[in-house]
Design a protein around this motif. Structure first.
Motif, short mmCIF file in Angstrom:
data_model
loop_
_atom_site.label_atom_id
_atom_site.label_comp_id
_atom_site.label_asym_id
_atom_site.label_seq_id
_atom_site.Cartn_x
_atom_site.Cartn_y
_atom_site.Cartn_z
N VAL A 14 29.16 35.20 36.16
CA VAL A 14 28.85 36.17 35.13
C VAL A 14 27.51 35.79 34.51
CG1 VAL A 14 29.58 37.25 32.97
CG2 VAL A 14 31.30 36.56 34.65
N CYS A 29 39.04 38.61 34.74
CA CYS A 29 37.91 39.49 35.10
C CYS A 29 37.77 39.56 36.62
CB CYS A 29 36.61 38.99 34.47
SG CYS A 29 36.58 39.12 32.68
N VAL A 50 28.22 40.85 37.04
CA VAL A 50 29.27 40.09 37.70
C VAL A 50 29.03 40.06 39.20
CG1 VAL A 50 31.75 39.98 38.18
CG2 VAL A 50 30.96 40.70 35.92
N ASP A 86 30.01 45.44 36.15
CA ASP A 86 29.67 44.61 34.99
C ASP A 86 30.89 44.45 34.08
OD1 ASP A 86 27.11 44.55 35.98
OD2 ASP A 86 26.25 45.80 34.39
N LEU A 87 30.85 43.44 33.22
CA LEU A 87 31.91 43.29 32.24
C LEU A 87 31.98 44.52 31.36
CD1 LEU A 87 31.41 39.62 30.94
CD2 LEU A 87 33.01 40.41 32.69
N LYS A 109 33.15 41.57 27.66
CA LYS A 109 31.93 40.86 27.29
C LYS A 109 32.06 40.25 25.89
CE LYS A 109 26.97 41.12 27.27
NZ LYS A 109 25.77 41.89 27.38
#
Length: 142
Positions: free
Chosen positions: A51, A137, A57, A71-72, A77
């Motif tokens: 990350v 995640c 990611v 992406d987060l 995040k």
């Protein structure tokens, strides 16, 4: 004239090198990347997640192939940044792997130039929470 030109070139080359040596931070006190590699178990699992500071990611599979993932999310995040702050304030603990453990997973967390290796059997405070969040995640993107 040649000596003067060489001095000017040397000066600018030195100045460029020095500007590259400054510390950069895209998040308060953070480095560019956090990674978690999970390996071991009976089946010989190996996978990972990286990350970046912007929430980007990358996933790594068993063969070592690395590909970008979603992406987060904003919630992921926010939690990620909160956990990084907690780890930063306490630092990464020392490695925690049981000597006689067999067929367990090994979690290798890399952050801020440090590496923590654990089997997950011992609660390592914020580091354990960060590992759990990164695993979550990773699973959400597989």
């Amino acid at each position: 004239m040649i000596l003067r030109t060489r001095l000017v070139v040397a000066f600018f080359a030195g100045a460029l090198l020095l500007t590259g040596c400054g510390e950069q931070s895209t998040r308060e006190g953070a480095t560019d990347e956090v990674s978690l590699t999970v390996s071991g178990g009976v089946a010989g699992v190996r996978r990972g997640i990286e990350v970046g500071s912007a929430g980007d990611v990358f996933l790594t599979d068993r063969e070592g192939s690395r590909e970008q993932a979603d992406d987060l999310t904003p919630a992921e995040k926010k939690r990620f940044n909160s956990l990084l702050d907690a780890v930063e304030s306490g630092g990464l603990p020392s490695d925690s792997v049981a000597e006689k453990a067999r067929d367990v997973f090994e979690y290798r967390l890399q952050y801020d130039g440090q590496t923590l290796v654990t089997d997950g059997m011992t609660d390592l405070g914020p580091a354990s929470d960060l590992i759990a969040h990164l695993k979550s995640c990773m699973h959400a993107r597989q």
